[in-house]
Design a protein around this motif. Structure first.
Motif, PDB file in Angstrom:
ATOM      1  N   LYS A 105       6.134 -28.619  21.935  1.00 50.16           N
ATOM      2  CA  LYS A 105       7.034 -27.466  22.018  1.00 50.16           C
ATOM      3  C   LYS A 105       6.278 -26.153  22.213  1.00 50.16           C
ATOM      4  CE  LYS A 105      10.594 -29.421  18.930  1.00 50.16           C
ATOM      5  NZ  LYS A 105      11.222 -29.297  17.581  1.00 50.16           N
ATOM      6  N   ALA A 106       5.145 -25.999  21.521  1.00 42.69           N
ATOM      7  CA  ALA A 106       4.485 -24.691  21.451  1.00 42.69           C
ATOM      8  C   ALA A 106       3.463 -24.446  22.551  1.00 42.69           C
ATOM      9  CB  ALA A 106       3.807 -24.542  20.087  1.00 42.69           C
ATOM     10  N   LEU A 107       2.850 -25.500  23.086  1.00 39.98           N
ATOM     11  CA  LEU A 107       1.713 -25.314  23.989  1.00 39.98           C
ATOM     12  C   LEU A 107       2.065 -25.649  25.435  1.00 39.98           C
ATOM     13  CD1 LEU A 107      -1.114 -26.939  21.809  1.00 39.98           C
ATOM     14  CD2 LEU A 107      -0.293 -24.571  21.796  1.00 39.98           C
ATOM     15  N   ILE A 131       2.027 -22.984  16.647  1.00 43.10           N
ATOM     16  CA  ILE A 131       2.434 -24.383  16.446  1.00 43.10           C
ATOM     17  C   ILE A 131       3.247 -24.534  15.165  1.00 43.10           C
ATOM     18  CG2 ILE A 131       1.571 -26.729  16.018  1.00 43.10           C
ATOM     19  CD1 ILE A 131      -0.930 -25.899  17.706  1.00 43.10           C
ATOM     20  N   ARG A 132       2.777 -23.920  14.078  1.00 44.56           N
ATOM     21  CA  ARG A 132       3.396 -24.132  12.766  1.00 44.56           C
ATOM     22  C   ARG A 132       4.844 -23.627  12.711  1.00 44.56           C
ATOM     23  NH1 ARG A 132       3.326 -20.221   8.835  1.00 44.56           N
ATOM     24  NH2 ARG A 132       2.786 -21.703   7.197  1.00 44.56           N
ATOM     25  N   LYS A 133       5.210 -22.724  13.611  1.00 50.86           N
ATOM     26  CA  LYS A 133       6.589 -22.228  13.639  1.00 50.86           C
ATOM     27  C   LYS A 133       7.583 -23.334  13.993  1.00 50.86           C
ATOM     28  CE  LYS A 133       5.204 -17.547  15.064  1.00 50.86           C
ATOM     29  NZ  LYS A 133       5.279 -16.546  16.168  1.00 50.86           N
ATOM     30  N   HIS A 134       7.115 -24.372  14.661  1.00 45.08           N
ATOM     31  CA  HIS A 134       7.987 -25.462  15.087  1.00 45.08           C
ATOM     32  C   HIS A 134       7.999 -26.631  14.099  1.00 45.08           C
ATOM     33  CE1 HIS A 134       8.794 -23.801  19.100  1.00 45.08           C
ATOM     34  NE2 HIS A 134       7.529 -23.393  19.096  1.00 45.08           N
ATOM     35  N   LEU A 135       7.247 -26.497  12.992  1.00 48.64           N
ATOM     36  CA  LEU A 135       7.215 -27.545  11.976  1.00 48.64           C
ATOM     37  C   LEU A 135       8.324 -27.337  10.957  1.00 48.64           C
ATOM     38  CD1 LEU A 135       3.336 -27.558  11.295  1.00 48.64           C
ATOM     39  CD2 LEU A 135       4.620 -29.259  12.614  1.00 48.64           C
ATOM     40  N   THR A 136       8.772 -28.428  10.344  1.00 46.65           N
ATOM     41  CA  THR A 136       9.726 -28.300   9.242  1.00 46.65           C
ATOM     42  C   THR A 136       9.004 -27.692   8.043  1.00 46.65           C
ATOM     43  OG1 THR A 136       9.224 -30.509   8.370  1.00 46.65           O
ATOM     44  CG2 THR A 136      10.966 -30.352  10.029  1.00 46.65           C
ATOM     45  N   ASP A 137       9.759 -27.219   7.058  1.00 40.96           N
ATOM     46  CA  ASP A 137       9.143 -26.560   5.900  1.00 40.96           C
ATOM     47  C   ASP A 137       8.160 -27.478   5.169  1.00 40.96           C
ATOM     48  OD1 ASP A 137      10.596 -24.303   6.463  1.00 40.96           O
ATOM     49  OD2 ASP A 137      12.201 -24.736   5.020  1.00 40.96           O
ATOM     50  N   GLU A 138       8.580 -28.723   4.898  1.00 40.12           N
ATOM     51  CA  GLU A 138       7.701 -29.652   4.182  1.00 40.12           C
ATOM     52  C   GLU A 138       6.476 -29.987   5.017  1.00 40.12           C
ATOM     53  OE1 GLU A 138       9.770 -33.116   2.924  1.00 40.12           O
ATOM     54  OE2 GLU A 138      11.033 -32.067   1.474  1.00 40.12           O
ATOM     55  N   SER A 139       6.689 -30.236   6.281  1.00 33.43           N
ATOM     56  CA  SER A 139       5.583 -30.569   7.168  1.00 33.43           C
ATOM     57  C   SER A 139       4.614 -29.394   7.294  1.00 33.43           C
ATOM     58  CB  SER A 139       6.136 -30.954   8.544  1.00 33.43           C
ATOM     59  OG  SER A 139       5.094 -31.279   9.435  1.00 33.43           O
ATOM     60  N   ARG A 140       5.152 -28.191   7.408  1.00 33.28           N
ATOM     61  CA  ARG A 140       4.304 -26.996   7.529  1.00 33.28           C
ATOM     62  C   ARG A 140       3.409 -26.833   6.308  1.00 33.28           C
ATOM     63  NH1 ARG A 140       8.084 -23.369   7.564  1.00 33.28           N
ATOM     64  NH2 ARG A 140       8.530 -23.672   9.800  1.00 33.28           N
ATOM     65  N   ALA A 141       3.975 -27.024   5.131  1.00 26.41           N
ATOM     66  CA  ALA A 141       3.189 -26.889   3.899  1.00 26.41           C
ATOM     67  C   ALA A 141       2.062 -27.919   3.856  1.00 26.41           C
ATOM     68  CB  ALA A 141       4.105 -27.048   2.685  1.00 26.41           C
ATOM     69  N   TRP A 142       2.365 -29.146   4.319  1.00 23.63           N
ATOM     70  CA  TRP A 142       1.342 -30.192   4.291  1.00 23.63           C
ATOM     71  C   TRP A 142       0.249 -29.900   5.307  1.00 23.63           C
ATOM     72  CZ3 TRP A 142      -1.001 -33.937   7.297  1.00 23.63           C
ATOM     73  CH2 TRP A 142      -1.704 -34.926   6.598  1.00 23.63           C
ATOM     74  N   TRP A 143       0.624 -29.510   6.526  1.00 24.49           N
ATOM     75  CA  TRP A 143      -0.376 -29.257   7.559  1.00 24.49           C
ATOM     76  C   TRP A 143      -1.204 -28.009   7.260  1.00 24.49           C
ATOM     77  CZ3 TRP A 143      -2.378 -32.485  10.789  1.00 24.49           C
ATOM     78  CH2 TRP A 143      -1.632 -33.589  11.219  1.00 24.49           C
TER      79      TRP A 143
END
Length: 659
Positions: A105-107, A131-143
């Motif tokens: 999505k981002a690149l 990139i992180r803007k397209h992650l879900t909240d839980e996924s963003r925290a983990w990544w």
């Protein structure tokens, strides 16, 4: 042999058997531990090209599937589905898919390819804020806390250990030159690769032999539970056959991206998943941005009926998910899927899956199959793929709720500790208390006289195959007449308690009087007027009418009958055309057991006139058409860590019923 020697041999064999059992269970625990810490699979291990063709995935489909490595979710976007709901109980697998989606999505194409194909960590870090803007909240925290996983993601997840080990063995045996020659082919063809392979084949096969000797213990590292591994009959040649197939029938560095990612530390534009091909990337990107993919962390059965799921699916892609499940959970899963299938299409939704075994599952025997095929490895066929690990490919119409596999009852056997201990003592002392029995009938009456009252509750903890056989039987075939062959107390009827009244007749046949008295009590308790009790010898073909039963159930019977082959043939003779024979019993397993342990189990059981023999299930499988067969291991009350193999099988007698 002195008593002291026998005692030492017994305890030695018991200790070794316990250690082996512990090792196998430990490997399954590795999978559970890996799932709690990270993903197992860094990429999908099912070839989407074959799945799309045979599962008929296309434009407008509403797809329910499992996440695993996530690549097939993205690949299916090329086919222009309406939407995809992707489920996985391992949250880390979903985080990985979410990251792959976010990268798409981002690149732009060049940067996305650099990160996912060439593992360019600098490009990833440079663009991470976008990139992180397209992650879900839980996924963003983990990544945010685990970005380093993208440094070498092609060798990530628990399967990396198997990949590194395999490559190291090949290098040590001088096969690096072979891989280099494969990779440097200017105009790659299968014929050229075969010529190169022929020069190194002996070394590769030696490496495969080394791996094969340890595969049973280490298979858990690649996310394969022991239950799944046991499904393959010819597993003693699995790795040698696999390496022959990969080198002779797939271009390892030029089309087989499943393995090239490990061998070449990444992908190339020539050899990569379709969603990373330049000609497909913009389509995949647009469809991803439209929100066509939804990721749900849950078991499949729970997730599809959750508020997050979109439902109304036209395609279900189950991968090898069902290999991990007992028949009971397979039945429950299909009943759930039947509720969420599309109702607005002319054609029934399709369900596709792969298996490490050659057969579908017994409870699914009565489905309408579009594909029921063995995947060719030694002799490649139209179902062969670039992975080469699976043995069966299946695609069937999703049944309606009314046609789905029948949900059975789950008997509740209540038994106090002291009653259980007493029954254990009665069984242990049986070789002494029955020594004066003059006939097989006398032995059975004497053996079960003290156990009959507690038979059901106690044996539910050791006759594990009875439960499997009952759930595996295709009860949605709507049988009219049912026979419990060697049915004893009729305890198997507890599983179909709600269906018994709908049958025309149920016959419980057994030689043992004390057990049949318990069967009479059970029929009286439930008011089953259609249940008939017959006492007689199972080897007597004249007791009942041949070909008159739609379902014949026989669990833990044949190992106690001296003329077991005749008894099997008699049981089979009672099966009506298009009817089913479901069998379960203890066995030996020469492919997974040493001769010593086969001897150990045969000796232990022989004291109770139970004769273990792998020829039993071999003969059963020669009758009619096989619908299901599995060998499992089960434990016993008061005998910690020790497990014995048992099998269950379902065979169908093909033919036409008389009018």
């Amino acid at each position: 042999i002195s008593k002291a020697t026998v005692s030492v041999l017994y305890w030695f064999s018991y200790t070794i058997s316990c250690l082996l059992t512990y090792l196998k269970r430990t490997m399954d625990r590795i999978i559970e531990l890996a799932m709690s810490q990270s993903w197992i699979y860094n990429q999908s291990w099912e070839d989407p090209t074959v799945d799309i063709k045979h599962f008929k995935i296309g434009k407008g489909d509403r797809i329910c599937m499992l996440t695993t490595g996530g690549d097939n979710v993205l690949d299916y976007l090329v086919e222009d589905p309406e939407y995809i709901d992707s489920f996985d109980m391992n949250e880390h697998q979903n985080y990985l898919l979410d990251m792959k989606l976010a990268l798409v999505k981002a690149l732009d194409y060049e940067d996305c390819f650099a990160v996912l194909a060439r593992q360019d960590y600098d490009v990833f870090l440079k663009n991470y804020s976008a990139i992180r803007k397209h992650l879900t909240d839980e996924s963003r925290a983990w990544w945010d806390a685990n970005k380093a996983n993208l440094k070498n993601w092609h060798l990530s997840g628990s399967c990396k250990y198997a990949a590194k080990t395999a490559v190291a063995i090949l290098y040590m045996l001088g096969c690096k030159n072979m891989l280099d020659e494969f990779q440097k082919m200017k105009n790659p063809t299968i014929e050229e690769q075969r010529k190169i392979y022929s020069k190194y084949r002996s070394r590769v096969q030696f490496a495969a032999g080394l791996g094969q000797s340890a595969i049973s213990a280490l298979i858990g590292c690649v996310g394969v539970p022991q239950r799944q591994y046991r499904m393959y009959d010819s597993k003693e040649n699995f790795l040698p056959d696999l390496l022959d197939y990969l080198c002779n029938d797939t271009l390892l560095f030029h089309e087989n991206y499943f393995y090239s990612s490990y061998l070449a530390d990444g992908w190339t534009e020539e050899c990569c998943p379709r969603y990373l091909k330049k000609e497909h990337f913009q389509q995949v990107k647009q469809r991803a941005l439209e929100g066509r993919v939804k990721i749900i962390t849950s078991t499949l059965a729970e997730g599809v009926v959750s508020p997050a799921a979109r439902g109304n699916y036209t395609r279900f892609v189950l991968l090898d998910h069902q290999d991990w499940l007992p028949e009971e959970l397979i039945v429950k899963t299909w009943n759930t899927l039947a509720k969420v299938g599309a109702k607005d299409t002319k054609e029934r939704p399709l369900v596709g899956w792969r298996s490490f075994g050659y057969l579908p599952f017994g409870c699914l025997s009565n489905l309408k199959y579009h594909v029921k095929a063995q995947i060719g490895r030694k002799e490649p066929n139209e179902f062969s793929d670039r992975v080469g690990m699976y043995n069966g490919l299946f695609c069937a119409e999703l049944p309606t709720v009314e046609e789905a596999p029948v949900l059975l009852n789950e008997p509740s056997w209540k038994m106090s500790f002291w009653r259980k201990l007493k029954t254990f003592a009665d069984m242990t002392l049986a070789p002494v208390t029955t020594v004066l029995s003059r006939s097989h009938s006398d032995f059975l009456d004497s053996f079960y006289a003290k156990q009959a009252e507690n038979y059901d509750a106690y044996r539910a903890h050791m006759l594990h195959g009875k439960r499997d056989a009952m759930w595996s039987t295709p009860w949605n075939s709507k049988p009219k007449r049912v026979l419990l062959f060697g049915g004893g107390t009729g305890d198997a009827l507890e599983y179909i308690r709600d269906q018994v009244k709908d049958f025309e007749e149920v016959v419980v046949l057994d030689l043992c009087g004390p057990l049949l008295k318990e069967a009479e009590k059970r029929a009286s308790k439930y008011g089953w007027k259609n249940v008939k009790i017959v006492q007689g010898d199972a080897t007597d073909p004249e007791l009942l009418t041949a070909g008159s039963f739609d379902v014949v159930i026989s669990t833990y019977v044949f190992t106690m009958i001296p003329d077991w082959k005749k008894a099997m043939d008699v049981a089979w003779s009672y099966v009506a055309p298009n009817g089913y024979l479901s069998v379960a019993d203890f066995t030996t397993n020469p492919k997974d057991q040493s001769r010593f342990f086969s001897f150990f189990w045969r000796t232990c059981f022989s004291f109770d006139h139970v004769n273990l023999n792998s020829a039993h299930h071999e003969h059963i499988r020669s009758l009619g058409t096989p619908c299901a067969f599995r060998i499992e291991e089960g434990d016993f009350p008061f005998i910690p860590m020790l497990t014995c193999p048992y099998y269950y099988a379902v065979q169908q007698k093909c033919g036409k019923k008389d009018d």
